[in-house]
Motif scaffolding. Sequence first.
Motif, mmCIF file in Angstrom:
data_model
loop_
_atom_site.group_PDB
_atom_site.id
_atom_site.type_symbol
_atom_site.label_atom_id
_atom_site.label_comp_id
_atom_site.label_asym_id
_atom_site.label_seq_id
_atom_site.Cartn_x
_atom_site.Cartn_y
_atom_site.Cartn_z
ATOM 1 N N GLY A 281 -40.153 82.916 -7.455
ATOM 2 C CA GLY A 281 -40.489 82.525 -8.810
ATOM 3 C C GLY A 281 -40.259 81.050 -9.055
ATOM 4 O O GLY A 281 -39.991 80.633 -10.187
ATOM 5 N N GLY A 282 -40.346 80.242 -8.007
ATOM 6 C CA GLY A 282 -40.139 78.802 -8.130
ATOM 7 C C GLY A 282 -38.694 78.358 -8.020
ATOM 8 O O GLY A 282 -38.412 77.156 -8.054
ATOM 9 N N GLN A 283 -37.775 79.305 -7.879
ATOM 10 C CA GLN A 283 -36.363 78.942 -7.775
ATOM 11 C C GLN A 283 -36.028 78.620 -6.322
ATOM 12 O O GLN A 283 -35.356 79.383 -5.616
ATOM 13 C CB GLN A 283 -35.490 80.073 -8.323
ATOM 14 C CG GLN A 283 -35.637 80.268 -9.819
ATOM 15 C CD GLN A 283 -34.672 81.297 -10.372
ATOM 16 O OE1 GLN A 283 -33.560 81.456 -9.877
ATOM 17 N NE2 GLN A 283 -35.088 81.998 -11.413
ATOM 18 N N THR A 284 -36.504 77.466 -5.891
ATOM 19 C CA THR A 284 -36.273 76.992 -4.534
ATOM 20 C C THR A 284 -36.425 75.479 -4.514
ATOM 21 O O THR A 284 -37.047 74.896 -5.403
ATOM 22 C CB THR A 284 -37.262 77.649 -3.546
ATOM 23 O OG1 THR A 284 -36.974 77.218 -2.222
ATOM 24 C CG2 THR A 284 -38.710 77.296 -3.873
ATOM 25 N N ASP A 285 -35.851 74.859 -3.513
ATOM 26 C CA ASP A 285 -35.980 73.425 -3.303
ATOM 27 C C ASP A 285 -37.175 73.213 -2.378
ATOM 28 O O ASP A 285 -37.115 73.547 -1.192
ATOM 29 C CB ASP A 285 -34.688 72.889 -2.673
ATOM 30 C CG ASP A 285 -34.710 71.392 -2.428
ATOM 31 O OD1 ASP A 285 -35.698 70.898 -1.829
ATOM 32 O OD2 ASP A 285 -33.754 70.706 -2.801
ATOM 33 N N ASP B 225 -26.885 81.533 -7.872
ATOM 34 C CA ASP B 225 -26.422 82.425 -8.922
ATOM 35 C C ASP B 225 -25.643 83.574 -8.266
ATOM 36 O O ASP B 225 -26.162 84.231 -7.363
ATOM 37 C CB ASP B 225 -27.651 82.958 -9.661
ATOM 38 C CG ASP B 225 -27.340 83.938 -10.773
ATOM 39 O OD1 ASP B 225 -26.220 84.467 -10.824
ATOM 40 O OD2 ASP B 225 -28.243 84.199 -11.592
ATOM 41 N N PRO B 226 -24.405 83.842 -8.716
ATOM 42 C CA PRO B 226 -23.618 84.904 -8.075
ATOM 43 C C PRO B 226 -24.212 86.297 -8.234
ATOM 44 O O PRO B 226 -23.829 87.213 -7.502
ATOM 45 C CB PRO B 226 -22.250 84.806 -8.766
ATOM 46 C CG PRO B 226 -22.505 84.086 -10.037
ATOM 47 C CD PRO B 226 -23.637 83.141 -9.761
ATOM 48 N N THR B 227 -25.164 86.473 -9.165
ATOM 49 C CA THR B 227 -25.793 87.785 -9.309
ATOM 50 C C THR B 227 -27.044 87.932 -8.452
ATOM 51 O O THR B 227 -27.608 89.031 -8.354
ATOM 52 C CB THR B 227 -26.184 88.072 -10.776
ATOM 53 O OG1 THR B 227 -27.280 87.227 -11.151
ATOM 54 C CG2 THR B 227 -25.017 87.852 -11.706
ATOM 55 N N ALA C 288 -27.736 79.635 2.151
ATOM 56 C CA ALA C 288 -29.129 80.047 1.936
ATOM 57 C C ALA C 288 -29.575 79.849 0.492
ATOM 58 O O ALA C 288 -30.770 79.668 0.222
ATOM 59 C CB ALA C 288 -29.312 81.508 2.344
ATOM 60 N N GLY C 289 -28.635 79.868 -0.461
ATOM 61 C CA GLY C 289 -28.969 79.660 -1.860
ATOM 62 C C GLY C 289 -29.563 78.301 -2.155
ATOM 63 O O GLY C 289 -30.139 78.102 -3.232
ATOM 64 N N ASN C 290 -29.461 77.343 -1.238
ATOM 65 C CA ASN C 290 -30.140 76.062 -1.406
ATOM 66 C C ASN C 290 -31.654 76.249 -1.409
ATOM 67 O O ASN C 290 -32.384 75.418 -1.962
ATOM 68 C CB ASN C 290 -29.755 75.109 -0.277
ATOM 69 C CG ASN C 290 -28.340 74.576 -0.405
ATOM 70 O OD1 ASN C 290 -28.115 73.533 -0.999
ATOM 71 N ND2 ASN C 290 -27.383 75.307 0.160
ATOM 72 N N GLY D 149 -33.376 80.907 -4.372
ATOM 73 C CA GLY D 149 -32.747 81.039 -5.679
ATOM 74 C C GLY D 149 -32.751 82.472 -6.161
ATOM 75 O O GLY D 149 -31.844 82.925 -6.849
ATOM 76 N N ARG D 150 -33.812 83.177 -5.784
ATOM 77 C CA ARG D 150 -33.924 84.611 -6.061
ATOM 78 C C ARG D 150 -35.031 85.164 -5.168
ATOM 79 O O ARG D 150 -35.776 84.422 -4.546
ATOM 80 C CB ARG D 150 -34.221 84.887 -7.526
ATOM 81 C CG ARG D 150 -35.601 84.427 -7.969
ATOM 82 C CD ARG D 150 -35.946 84.979 -9.338
ATOM 83 N NE ARG D 150 -37.297 84.588 -9.725
ATOM 84 C CZ ARG D 150 -37.956 85.127 -10.749
ATOM 85 N NH1 ARG D 150 -37.380 86.065 -11.472
ATOM 86 N NH2 ARG D 150 -39.177 84.727 -11.038
#
Length: 464
Positions: free
Chosen positions: A82-86, A236-238, A430-432, A435-436
């Motif tokens: 959903g665009g939550q990435t670098d 995001d921790p969730t 990996a969260g870098n 994002g989801r």
Amino acid sequence: MLDQITWDVAVVGGGNAALCAAITAREAGAHVVLLEASPRSFRGGNSRHTRNLRAMHDRPDGVLVEAYGEDEYWDDLLRVTGGQTDEHMARMTIRASAGAPAWMAARGVAFQPSLSGTLSLGRTNAFFLGGGKALVNAYFATAERLGVQILYDTEVTAVALNAGLVRELTLVSRGFPVTLRARAVVVASGGFQANTSWMRESWGEAADNFIIRGTPFAKGTVLRDLLAQDVAQVGDPTQCHAVAIDARAPKYDGGIVTRLDCVPFSIVVDCHGQRFYDEGEDVWPKRYAIWGRLVAQRPDQIAYAIIDAKADPLFMPSVFPAIRAGTIRELAEKLGLDPATLEATVAGFNAAVVPGSFDGARLDGCQTEGLEPPKTHWARTIDTPPFSGYPLRPGITFTYLGVKVSEQAQVLMNDGRPVANLWASGEIMAGNILGRGYLAGFGMTIGTVFGRIAGEQAARYARN
């Protein structure tokens, strides 16, 4: 003995990302120690349960068929996140993935063509012959041959940061406390999904109903220690890689065989017998990883996939047998659902199905009309006995909260300064990029690409 040696590079972890870092650093001439929290028999972290790696290729290459270019790969990632990435870091990873299969093969990893029923990934993903366990064994054999020192039953409990440097590591090795020194450190110790108390901080009591698909050793000890020392946090921790797995799976380490791939050909209902999401939204490799989170948000974190005999041959079966019945009412009783409600849900779905040309291998447009939520592909009436049900729970693979890194895999502090001798690879960073959401095989891609970068950079620092 350990506390009397200063290693060139210490690698924390024992999965794909850690092994790629250790092998790369050793090949660059560094004196390397790998610190694996698990006993030897459980070595390899979540990588033991993997099957494939997603790799860019402009033409058929080995087991990879056709072509899968950078822009299509990026578009796939963009949609699932959903665009939550670098974008810069993601594209860098995508480009580097093109050389990953050859690098892996040169270090003992064997590949095979994708099998029928493996999420239709033959064009995008390279499958490991023997699965993740064979991959891990090949890497450990290579690391040992190269002279990497491997310590099992060795948990890193603290990373001592001071004035922008890692000064030492505190370990418990086979029950004994040890202080270890290294010129450079790579942390590749995974997420915190096996730490139920930490999961509860974000998810509340729902976390008690989560099943951990992989290693029980991913407690997030190193991650929490670094974040407490002003290391920059990302993610995001969730958010996590969470799939819908068979509710009868063990709490830990059930692996990939517990996943259920019947969802696109089913209707999925919650404990009240009601549908709650479009089961046919997109092809399964791009949507299978949303279903763990969807189930986690339902009452009691439980759901049920309902199919009829027509759907039985369309997916790889679970290791657990289906719960079967001759009628929907009987099936509801076996599943512990209200029979009248499930009958009404199935009848309402059947009435909304628009006849079409069914094709389980592609987006076929077989859909419902006037139903909420809709089913946009693979919608067929559920009317042919025997009827089958599978109970679903959230199966957590890894969490996305991690440490922020540069494109050189160097760990960053909250003020933006890099820690001079600390790098990270794999799930801990990996969260870098994630994002989801999730794209099948992409976790292995991140671990391989950043493991190699981290190992190279750590060895270079140690030499200089």
